[in-house]
Structure formats: C-alpha cells, structure tokens
Design a protein around this motif. Structure first.
Motif, short mmCIF file in Angstrom:
data_model
loop_
_atom_site.label_atom_id
_atom_site.label_comp_id
_atom_site.label_asym_id
_atom_site.label_seq_id
_atom_site.Cartn_x
_atom_site.Cartn_y
_atom_site.Cartn_z
N ARG A 28 1.89 8.59 -8.28
CA ARG A 28 2.45 8.97 -6.99
C ARG A 28 2.50 7.77 -6.05
O ARG A 28 1.49 7.08 -5.86
CB ARG A 28 1.60 10.07 -6.34
CG ARG A 28 2.15 10.57 -5.00
CD ARG A 28 1.16 11.51 -4.32
NE ARG A 28 -0.05 10.81 -3.89
CZ ARG A 28 -1.19 11.41 -3.57
NH1 ARG A 28 -1.30 12.72 -3.65
NH2 ARG A 28 -2.24 10.70 -3.18
N THR A 73 6.42 11.54 -6.65
CA THR A 73 5.52 11.67 -7.80
C THR A 73 6.35 11.56 -9.07
O THR A 73 7.41 12.18 -9.18
CB THR A 73 4.77 12.99 -7.74
OG1 THR A 73 3.93 12.99 -6.56
CG2 THR A 73 3.89 13.19 -8.96
N TYR A 106 0.84 -1.20 0.00
CA TYR A 106 0.00 0.00 0.00
C TYR A 106 0.87 1.24 0.00
O TYR A 106 1.54 1.55 0.99
CB TYR A 106 -0.94 0.00 1.20
CG TYR A 106 -1.95 1.13 1.16
CD1 TYR A 106 -3.06 1.04 0.32
CD2 TYR A 106 -1.79 2.27 1.93
CE1 TYR A 106 -3.99 2.07 0.26
CE2 TYR A 106 -2.71 3.30 1.87
CZ TYR A 106 -3.80 3.20 1.03
OH TYR A 106 -4.72 4.23 0.97
N HIS A 125 -4.25 14.47 -8.93
CA HIS A 125 -4.08 14.58 -7.47
C HIS A 125 -4.74 15.83 -6.90
O HIS A 125 -4.26 16.42 -5.93
CB HIS A 125 -2.59 14.57 -7.10
CG HIS A 125 -1.80 13.50 -7.79
ND1 HIS A 125 -1.97 12.16 -7.53
CD2 HIS A 125 -0.86 13.58 -8.77
CE1 HIS A 125 -1.16 11.46 -8.31
NE2 HIS A 125 -0.48 12.29 -9.06
N ARG A 149 -1.26 6.03 -6.54
CA ARG A 149 -2.26 6.98 -7.03
C ARG A 149 -1.86 7.45 -8.42
O ARG A 149 -0.68 7.62 -8.71
CB ARG A 149 -2.35 8.16 -6.07
CG ARG A 149 -3.32 9.26 -6.44
CD ARG A 149 -4.79 8.95 -6.26
NE ARG A 149 -5.14 8.04 -5.19
CZ ARG A 149 -6.39 7.88 -4.76
NH1 ARG A 149 -7.38 8.58 -5.28
NH2 ARG A 149 -6.66 7.01 -3.81
N LYS A 158 -5.97 10.81 7.11
CA LYS A 158 -4.61 10.70 6.57
C LYS A 158 -3.60 10.35 7.66
O LYS A 158 -2.41 10.18 7.37
CB LYS A 158 -4.21 11.99 5.87
CG LYS A 158 -5.06 12.32 4.64
CD LYS A 158 -4.59 13.60 3.98
CE LYS A 158 -5.54 14.05 2.88
NZ LYS A 158 -5.56 13.14 1.72
N ASP A 175 -1.14 -2.39 -9.96
CA ASP A 175 -2.22 -3.01 -9.18
C ASP A 175 -2.29 -4.50 -9.45
O ASP A 175 -2.59 -5.29 -8.53
CB ASP A 175 -3.56 -2.35 -9.53
CG ASP A 175 -4.71 -2.93 -8.74
OD1 ASP A 175 -4.69 -2.84 -7.49
OD2 ASP A 175 -5.62 -3.51 -9.36
N ASP A 209 -0.34 4.49 -1.01
CA ASP A 209 -1.27 5.57 -1.32
C ASP A 209 -1.74 6.27 -0.04
O ASP A 209 -2.89 6.70 0.07
CB ASP A 209 -2.47 5.02 -2.10
CG ASP A 209 -3.29 6.13 -2.75
OD1 ASP A 209 -2.76 7.24 -2.96
OD2 ASP A 209 -4.48 5.88 -3.05
N HIS A 214 -2.25 6.30 -15.51
CA HIS A 214 -3.31 5.34 -15.21
C HIS A 214 -2.91 3.93 -15.64
O HIS A 214 -3.25 2.95 -14.96
CB HIS A 214 -4.62 5.76 -15.90
CG HIS A 214 -5.26 6.95 -15.27
ND1 HIS A 214 -6.17 7.74 -15.95
CD2 HIS A 214 -5.11 7.51 -14.05
CE1 HIS A 214 -6.56 8.72 -15.16
NE2 HIS A 214 -5.94 8.60 -14.00
N ALA A 228 -3.33 9.82 0.04
CA ALA A 228 -4.76 9.93 -0.24
C ALA A 228 -5.56 9.58 1.01
O ALA A 228 -6.45 10.32 1.43
CB ALA A 228 -5.15 9.00 -1.38
N ALA A 276 -0.43 2.68 -13.03
CA ALA A 276 -1.12 2.27 -11.82
C ALA A 276 -1.87 0.95 -12.01
O ALA A 276 -1.95 0.13 -11.09
CB ALA A 276 -2.08 3.36 -11.36
#
Length: 409
Positions: free
Chosen positions: A379, A336, A24, A363, A359, A224, A352, A26, A345, A29, A348
């Motif tokens: 990021r 970033t 993880y 942003h 992310r 956060k 994934d 992120d 995208h 976010a 990411a």
C-alpha cells in the motif's frame, strides 16, 4: 500552500534513506509531524509542564488552558455541538472499545445484532466480536460490491429491527473506499440502531461534520493527521454519553468518593480517568491549526489528484493489480496493490532500498484480505506533503522491483 511548500515544515522528510532521498508513502499508518506540532510539544514540556484541572498555580492554569483549548479546537474541527461531546482517548482503538464496553454492554443483549463490514480495520471488528460473545448477540457483515464499495440497498437488507449498533469506517485503510456514512446512519436510525464511525482515515484527509453525518459516535487518531502518537478522540452525542458508564475509574473522573460509593464528574471528564494525555492533546490542537491553515477541502482535492495520478501511472507497470474502485472520485488518497507473484514484503523491501517507504502485509484487515482472496498486499498512501514526483519515484521503483525478481527467477 502547495505540497512543495508544505514539505518545508516536515524536517523528517529532509533526509536520505539507503542513499536516496526519502519518499514517505505510509501516511495511512502514521503521518509525519510538522514543525508547529513539534514546537508545541517542546514548548509545553519546557515552559508549562504541569497537571491539569487540579492545581491553582500558574503552570497548572496554563496547562489546563492548553488542554481544554485543544478540546475546543477538536469540537470545531468536526463540528460537534458541544465540548462535552469530545472525549480524549489514546486513539481510535480505545475510542471504539469504550463504546463497545460502555454503550454496548448496557444496550446489547441476546438476540440483538451488531452490523459491520468486511473492510473494517481489526480495531472495528474485535471489540464487536467480544461484545457479541459476552452478550449472545449476532455479529453481521454487510456484503461488499465487486469494487469494494457498500450499497445502501445491501445495508437496508442487512440492518433489521434487532440491530442495535452499526459500526462502519468512513474511509477504508486498504481500498480507499469512501463510505456513504450519512445514508448508512439514516438506515441505522430507521431501525433504532446507533451509528458508530471509525474515522481514522477520514479526519486527516477531508472535512468532517458529525452533525451533518448524524452519526452517534465518531472516533479518530491524532498521529494520522500530523499530531502526536497516543492521542485520539471519541465524539458521542451528549444524550448518549450522559447515560453511559465510564470504563476506567480513578482520579480526574470522579466527583465525590465515599467509603463504598462514588459519583462521577460531568461530561467530558467522567471518561478521562487518571492524568490525561496533556501534551498529546496540545499537540493535536497544533496539528488541527496547521491543517485548517491549509484547508481541508484543498487537502482532499490534492489527495484525490494524487490517487488518480498514481493509479494511472501504476497501471502502466506490467503485472500490476490495484484493489478497490477505479473511480478516483470515490476513493481517498491511497493505492493498495500487488505486483505479479512478488510477495508484498519483497516489494516493500526493494522499494526501501530505493528510499521509498510503503506498507506491506494485511494492514490489520484480515477479513478483507480473505474477501480479496490474497494473503497480503502492498500500500502506498499519500498526504499533504506528497507530490507527483514521489509517485514517479514509486513507479520507477516498482519497475526495478519487477526487473529484479524477473532476473532472480
């Protein structure tokens, strides 16, 4: 506690995503929640769920003690002078909007100036845009240096005697830049302006002392920093809050209601209309306890190390572009980046598939994307539970991403 020991308190991290152990990255976010926070929420709802302030029965008293006890924890956490200066909100966005709507409308007029920067999150841009439109004020942007930092000289050249509000983030959610808020506040005050600080990316990661910073307002979010969603904090200097009108009206925030006139409660309750975010505040208090047990200085040191390690390892990947200052001492725990011509995208999505959560997008910082001359970025952001091994897996995933798109095209 080291990161591997800390991870044991985060049950969500003990799972596989797409057949791989979850990595993880992120947390900028939203961070994951430790057992201590989950259990505090469960205990409230199981054992003393009740409204606060109004009732004299046992559950109501326990709920009030938990809620107001959390306020004191927040006060100590950011070193505010008084609990009267701690307003619970839904988050950073609500806190900034409260200042814009209450202090801004009363103190900003035609010909006045509001100063922000290109790196701001949308929640620290749009409220000031709207205030400027409503009042006829001018919204000004302090320029950024080539590495995405703010120079005090540029701040001095931007803030004038017409400036009423300066609103700058303490840490950039894109560049990781740590802004010199104390010096910026000094410039603002020299010109009679107030200093608003977006602390969403600062409060979870480093020690914050609002009195030392001498900021007039400071906002941050619980989710956060290991706390629940839907809870945040607005700090404001008492003399400013006392002269501000509430922006929400109804129960809890009133002293006396007549047929045609009403009066407000004293601070901090005049800004907390309606049933407050009781469970959220209690959960935030538990998160603060957890972070302070680890130590905010140790958290900041750990994240500086991870940022330095990540920039070193990621820079070895061909076609890697990393944004922001290259000096790890001047940036918080996030990186970033973009990878060749692969859309963020797509980066990411491939990551994934390897169980790695990062992310991708703008942003909530489209003016900064324009300044960077890109439409989007990816990021990776780190927190107390991340390790060098997580970063090694990220780098391995980026190499696979590059190979995959090289084969496709």
């Amino acid at each position: 506690m080291n990161a591997k020991e800390i991870r044991k308190y985060f049950p969500i991290l003990d799972q596989e995503v797409n057949g791989h152990p979850l990595v993880y990255l992120d947390s900028a976010a939203t961070s994951q929640k430790p057992l201590q926070v989950i259990e505090a929420l469960d205990k409230y709802y199981r054992e003393y769920n009740s409204n606060v302030h109004r009732g004299v029965h046992t559950l109501g008293t326990r709920a009030t003690d938990g809620y107001e006890g959390a306020r004191e924890k927040v006060r100590k956490f950011i070193n505010a002078a008084s609990v009267e200066e701690i307003i619970f909100t839904r988050g950073t966005t609500t806190a900034i909007n409260t200042v814009a709507a209450s202090y801004g409308r009363a103190n900003v007029g035609e010909g006045d100036e509001i100063v922000i920067s290109h790196m701001e999150h949308h929640s620290n841009i749009i409220p000031w845009q709207q205030l400027a439109k409503e009042t006829g004020a001018t919204l000004k942007y302090v320029p950024l240096q080539e590495d995405g930092t703010i120079s005090i000289e540029d701040m001095k050249n931007t803030v004038t005697s017409n400036t009423k509000i300066v609103s700058i983030m303490k840490v950039s959610n894109v560049l990781g830049t740590m802004n010199p808020i104390k010096e910026i506040a000094r410039v603002a005050h020299e010109h009679g302006a107030v200093m608003m600080v977006d602390g969403a990316q600062a409060a979870p990661h480093m020690k914050v002392d609002v009195q030392d910073l001498d900021c007039d307002f400071f906002a941050f979010s619980g989710h956060k920093m290991g706390g629940p969603t839907g809870i945040g904090v607005l700090y404001g200097k008492k003399h400013l809050l006392e002269n501000m009108e509430p922006v929400e009206f109804g129960g809890e925030m009133i002293d006396f209601v007549g047929m045609y006139e009403s009066t407000w409660k004293e601070l901090p309750w005049k800004f907390e209309g309606g049933t407050p975010i009781i469970a959220g505040a209690i959960g935030l208090g538990a998160a603060i306890d957890f972070l302070e047990e680890i130590g905010m200085d140790d958290i900041e040191k750990h994240e500086h190390h991870l940022a330095a390690y990540a920039m070193e390892k990621m820079s070895e990947v061909d076609g890697m572009v990393i944004y922001g200052t290259k000096d790890p001492a001047k940036r918080a725990g996030l990186v970033t980046f973009n990878l060749d011509d692969v859309h963020p995208h797509d980066v990411a999505t491939v990551l994934d598939a390897e169980g790695i959560a990062v992310r991708a997008g703008h942003h909530c910082a489209q003016p900064l994307m324009k300044w960077l001359k890109v439409s989007a970025t990816a990021r990776a952001s780190f927190y107390i539970y991340n390790t060098e091994e997580d970063i090694d897996k990220l780098v391995s995933g980026l190499v696979k991403t590059k190979e995959y798109f090289s084969d496709v095209f």
